[in-house]
Design a protein around this motif. Sequence first.
Motif, PDB file in Angstrom:
ATOM      1  N   MET A 106      59.122  29.153  31.782  1.00 51.56           N
ATOM      2  CA  MET A 106      57.785  29.304  32.359  1.00 51.56           C
ATOM      3  C   MET A 106      56.932  30.148  31.436  1.00 51.56           C
ATOM      4  O   MET A 106      57.336  31.239  31.026  1.00 51.56           O
ATOM      5  N   SER A 107      55.760  29.633  31.107  1.00 46.74           N
ATOM      6  CA  SER A 107      54.840  30.412  30.286  1.00 46.74           C
ATOM      7  C   SER A 107      54.226  31.527  31.115  1.00 46.74           C
ATOM      8  O   SER A 107      54.137  31.442  32.339  1.00 46.74           O
ATOM      9  N   ALA A 108      53.806  32.579  30.434  1.00 48.33           N
ATOM     10  CA  ALA A 108      52.918  33.545  31.068  1.00 48.33           C
ATOM     11  C   ALA A 108      51.578  32.850  31.319  1.00 48.33           C
ATOM     12  O   ALA A 108      51.302  31.793  30.752  1.00 48.33           O
ATOM     13  N   PRO A 109      50.733  33.408  32.173  1.00 51.88           N
ATOM     14  CA  PRO A 109      49.491  32.712  32.523  1.00 51.88           C
ATOM     15  C   PRO A 109      48.425  32.772  31.422  1.00 51.88           C
ATOM     16  O   PRO A 109      48.379  33.708  30.627  1.00 51.88           O
ATOM     17  N   TRP A 110      47.576  31.774  31.422  1.00 51.92           N
ATOM     18  CA  TRP A 110      46.253  31.837  30.818  1.00 51.92           C
ATOM     19  C   TRP A 110      45.279  32.108  31.975  1.00 51.92           C
ATOM     20  O   TRP A 110      45.486  31.641  33.087  1.00 51.92           O
ATOM     21  N   TYR A 111      44.223  32.835  31.702  1.00 52.78           N
ATOM     22  CA  TYR A 111      43.254  33.170  32.742  1.00 52.78           C
ATOM     23  C   TYR A 111      41.886  32.587  32.402  1.00 52.78           C
ATOM     24  O   TYR A 111      41.497  32.527  31.230  1.00 52.78           O
ATOM     25  N   ILE A 112      41.173  32.169  33.423  1.00 57.40           N
ATOM     26  CA  ILE A 112      39.800  31.709  33.284  1.00 57.40           C
ATOM     27  C   ILE A 112      38.949  32.543  34.229  1.00 57.40           C
ATOM     28  O   ILE A 112      39.106  32.460  35.455  1.00 57.40           O
ATOM     29  N   ASP A 113      38.077  33.370  33.672  1.00 60.00           N
ATOM     30  CA  ASP A 113      37.203  34.240  34.460  1.00 60.00           C
ATOM     31  C   ASP A 113      35.789  33.683  34.458  1.00 60.00           C
ATOM     32  O   ASP A 113      35.190  33.504  33.385  1.00 60.00           O
ATOM     33  N   VAL A 114      35.273  33.390  35.631  1.00 58.13           N
ATOM     34  CA  VAL A 114      33.901  32.920  35.774  1.00 58.13           C
ATOM     35  C   VAL A 114      33.027  34.103  36.199  1.00 58.13           C
ATOM     36  O   VAL A 114      33.333  34.769  37.194  1.00 58.13           O
ATOM     37  N   ASP A 115      32.009  34.364  35.417  1.00 62.94           N
ATOM     38  CA  ASP A 115      31.114  35.511  35.643  1.00 62.94           C
ATOM     39  C   ASP A 115      31.893  36.824  35.680  1.00 62.94           C
ATOM     40  O   ASP A 115      31.571  37.753  36.426  1.00 62.94           O
ATOM     41  N   GLY A 116      32.942  36.874  34.891  1.00 63.82           N
ATOM     42  CA  GLY A 116      33.715  38.110  34.776  1.00 63.82           C
ATOM     43  C   GLY A 116      34.583  38.440  35.962  1.00 63.82           C
ATOM     44  O   GLY A 116      35.109  39.554  36.054  1.00 63.82           O
ATOM     45  N   LYS A 117      34.775  37.504  36.885  1.00 66.81           N
ATOM     46  CA  LYS A 117      35.542  37.767  38.107  1.00 66.81           C
ATOM     47  C   LYS A 117      36.905  37.087  38.070  1.00 66.81           C
ATOM     48  O   LYS A 117      37.041  35.975  37.577  1.00 66.81           O
ATOM     49  N   ARG A 118      37.894  37.775  38.619  1.00 67.06           N
ATOM     50  CA  ARG A 118      39.236  37.204  38.751  1.00 67.06           C
ATOM     51  C   ARG A 118      39.331  36.354  40.013  1.00 67.06           C
ATOM     52  O   ARG A 118      38.579  36.549  40.967  1.00 67.06           O
ATOM     53  N   ARG A 119      40.282  35.453  40.002  1.00 70.39           N
ATOM     54  CA  ARG A 119      40.564  34.680  41.210  1.00 70.39           C
ATOM     55  C   ARG A 119      41.320  35.564  42.199  1.00 70.39           C
ATOM     56  O   ARG A 119      42.297  36.232  41.849  1.00 70.39           O
ATOM     57  N   LYS A 120      40.884  35.571  43.467  1.00 72.50           N
ATOM     58  CA  LYS A 120      41.576  36.276  44.542  1.00 72.50           C
ATOM     59  C   LYS A 120      41.499  35.423  45.791  1.00 72.50           C
ATOM     60  O   LYS A 120      40.455  34.847  46.094  1.00 72.50           O
TER      61      LYS A 120
END
Length: 517
Positions: free
Chosen positions: A461-475
Amino acid sequence: MRFCFYAVILMFAGLLLPGNPLRAAGQLTVLVTDESTQLPVSARLEVFRGEQVGGKLMPIRKTVPAGTGSSGTSPQSVGVVIDRSLELSFPKGTYSFRMTRGPEYRVVRGHFVLERESFDEHKTALPRMIDMAEQGWISGDCCVPSSANSLPLRMAAEDLHLAAVLGHVDALPIAGRDAQDPIENDPSWLREDVFEDRGLVFYGGEQDGESQSSVEQPVASRLARLPRGNDDVRVAIENPFAWPLPVWIASGRVDGIFVLGDWLQLDRKQYTVKDGRSPDGPRTGDASELGRFAERVYWNLLEAGIRIAPLAGSGSGGRATPVGYNRLYVAQQPDGRSATASQQIAARVQSSEQWWQAAWNGQSVATNGPMLQPTLDGKIPGHVFTAHSGEKIRLQPEVRLSVRDPVDYLEVIRNGRVHYSARLDEFAKAGGVIEPIEIEESSWVVIRVVTRYEDHFRAAMSAPWYIDVDGKRRKTKEATAFFQDWLRQYEQRLKKRTSDEISKHVPYIRAARAFWQ
């Protein structure tokens, strides 16, 4: 899309030929080399009585170094470690064996017959499936139990480049090796400033004398004493099932979590959690259940906006499995060029310090089997893509894969849901092309490969890639509720303790409640 897939070929090069078992009377000396380089290497050997692997395991006596060469064994939880050569001496009979050198080599199997009063010497050439270090990926075991047996030798036999060992161990040179003798698993880095406390592993700093088995103070108190913003001390959750996990996360002092650990041991099945929360719902009896639950815990952390690095290793209870069976491969993003346009998708770390920095940054792949080299739009794991509201970005997953176990499926996971799934034959027929991911909201992506191994969860399993829209994390509320429920169950368990014991947990429980709310 590049795709490298190596079929599993069980071969016995130079020692046995199918249908023509080697006959040796009494003693057999086995010399081990790398098939491609012809240089001597260490390996791990299992010997069984009878012609079929899986019979009664035979004891192997430690042999005496001969001449200037290196010859001998080291005890191992599964078989023995051969230091380049081994002299076998068994009662007359037929034996089978299994030999390997970590997951980058193919497994060699065969059988031999020992007869009285004859001697023979034969060479075993181990076929390398892939050289991950040459591709920029350096392997490490993030938590190794201390042992009187030679850790450098055991690492060499598993082609492992880094190990974090619990407690101080005098890492003496491999016995019988000349100072100019090349190390076959170069680089070979050891870290000893590591200790474990009730499900947490601390990297750096010093133990403060507090008893690790004591219930006088919760382990959260040790976290609370750590200075904030001090990268000299890092903390990882070694037990992802531990009841205090929501409290530890709420402390803000956790840097990583083991997604592959001591609940996954070679040739052993584990169905229950010894100290922690078991998988929810009715149990299936599937030996892979614990491994999948650990993965689910990590995905819920990502869904809750918690970004900590995935780790892998033997674990504090991993004495019954070879070092590096669960391992983490780390790399760096190549500088000054496009990884998509280059044959080299990753750059090699040059020191132990760089390895750990890449690990904490999530530039990694955790595995106990498949050799996975993934990119997303040319970036290795750990990269953060950015976008603005109303903007749609298109990201292309790419995979290089080498396996020796039958593979169940290859998947691209986005926000805990399957974006792409295929059997390897389907993947190959499609030319190794994965459909791009179109993203308009904050997200995370991982790529994983799951095998059909039956004893437990064997996967990469790879570690994650992240995509931040307007500088916000997914929650998400669902992920938060997952840990709120976990915290409530933990509180119910604490109520069974004495009032004095409960009082020591109260400040940390209250802080965790506020955090998850």
